[in-house]
Design an enzyme around this catalytic site. Sequence first.
Site, PDB file in Angstrom:
ATOM      1  N   CYS A  98       0.766  -1.356  -0.029  1.00 22.08           N
ATOM      2  CA  CYS A  98      -0.137   0.124  -0.028  1.00 22.08           C
ATOM      3  C   CYS A  98       0.947   1.289   0.099  1.00 22.08           C
ATOM      4  CB  CYS A  98      -1.097  -0.031   1.210  1.00 22.08           C
ATOM      5  SG  CYS A  98       0.004  -0.130   2.591  1.00 22.08           S
TER       6      CYS A  98
HETATM    7  C1  LIG Z   1       0.752  -4.721   3.630  1.00 26.38           C
HETATM    8  S1  LIG Z   1       1.895  -6.228   3.638  1.00 26.38           S
HETATM    9  C2  LIG Z   1       0.688  -7.552   4.072  1.00 26.38           C
HETATM   10  C3  LIG Z   1       0.662  -7.761   5.501  1.00 26.38           C
HETATM   11  C4  LIG Z   1      -0.360  -8.801   6.113  1.00 26.38           C
HETATM   12  N1  LIG Z   1      -1.650  -8.601   5.439  1.00 26.38           N
HETATM   13  C5  LIG Z   1      -0.266  -9.098   7.330  1.00 26.38           C
HETATM   14  O1  LIG Z   1      -1.396  -8.855   8.268  1.00 26.38           O
HETATM   15  O2  LIG Z   1       0.979  -8.977   8.117  1.00 26.38           O
HETATM   16  C6  LIG Z   1       2.272  -6.403   2.021  1.00 26.38           C
HETATM   17  C7  LIG Z   1       3.128  -7.542   1.631  1.00 26.38           C
HETATM   18  O3  LIG Z   1       3.273  -7.707   0.423  1.00 26.38           O
HETATM   19  C8  LIG Z   1       4.696  -8.565   0.246  1.00 26.38           C
HETATM   20  N2  LIG Z   1       5.065  -8.311  -1.060  1.00 26.38           N
HETATM   21  C9  LIG Z   1       5.667  -7.370  -1.678  1.00 26.38           C
HETATM   22  N3  LIG Z   1       5.874  -7.645  -3.224  1.00 26.38           N
HETATM   23  C10 LIG Z   1       5.571  -8.962  -3.310  1.00 26.38           C
HETATM   24  C11 LIG Z   1       5.540  -9.860  -4.505  1.00 26.38           C
HETATM   25  N4  LIG Z   1       6.236  -9.245  -5.565  1.00 26.38           N
HETATM   26  N5  LIG Z   1       5.202 -11.078  -4.418  1.00 26.38           N
HETATM   27  C12 LIG Z   1       4.661 -11.534  -2.982  1.00 26.38           C
HETATM   28  N6  LIG Z   1       4.728 -10.765  -2.025  1.00 26.38           N
HETATM   29  C13 LIG Z   1       5.142  -9.350  -1.958  1.00 26.38           C
HETATM   30  C14 LIG Z   1       5.546  -7.954   1.147  1.00 26.38           C
HETATM   31  O4  LIG Z   1       6.586  -8.584   1.485  1.00 26.38           O
HETATM   32  C15 LIG Z   1       4.565  -7.607   2.351  1.00 26.38           C
HETATM   33  O5  LIG Z   1       4.654  -8.459   3.446  1.00 26.38           O
END
Ligand SMILES: C[S@@+](CC[C@H](N)C(=O)[O-])C[C@H]1O[C@@H](n2cnc3c(N)ncnc32)[C@H](O)[C@@H]1O
Length: 144
Positions: A98
């Site tokens: 985000c």
């Molecule tokens: C907003 S956080 C999610 C938090 C989660 N809902 C929680 O309660 O802990 C977004 C996540 O997207 C992951 N992310 C970013 N780019 C990504 C990719 N290309 N593939 C998979 N995950 C990814 C990040 O590592 C991060 O943990």
Amino acid sequence: MYLVNTDLSVSCAEKSRRKSAPRLTAVELYAGAGGMSLGFKRAGIDVLCAFDLMKPAVEAYNRNIGYHAVQADLTNLAFHGPSIAAMKPDIIFGGPPCQDFSPAGARTEGERANHTRVFAMYVCIASPKWFVMENVQRARHSKA
Ligand SMILES: C[S@@+](CC[C@H](N)C(=O)[O-])C[C@H]1O[C@@H](n2cnc3c(N)ncnc32)[C@H](O)[C@@H]1O
């Protein structure tokens, strides 16, 4: 003689129906350390698999939630899409990055904002009954 159920919230019949009903299944995308999975599990939903790019997050998820999180780059739709669809989850949920929408960030939509579209594409490929996407409020007004 009549027995009166004083538990107005859930009747015995409803409790037994819930016990015998098949549990809903779900897959989490962008799972991080598993905060959303924890909530879905507590709601009685069977989380089959969870995906995140970051190794430490996947390790934390697997220690705390259950050993079904895998480290994966979700931009690789052609690879992960068919395997997620094959699980036939009732629900896909997740919180794609985000930072590009957040009031705390620069508010320039780039590669990270594209994950909102990637999330939508997984929903189209797997066609679950429901999806839940968590994000900051400004995401609703973004181009992505
Ligand atoms: C907003 S956080 C999610 C938090 C989660 N809902 C929680 O309660 O802990 C977004 C996540 O997207 C992951 N992310 C970013 N780019 C990504 C990719 N290309 N593939 C998979 N995950 C990814 C990040 O590592 C991060 O943990």
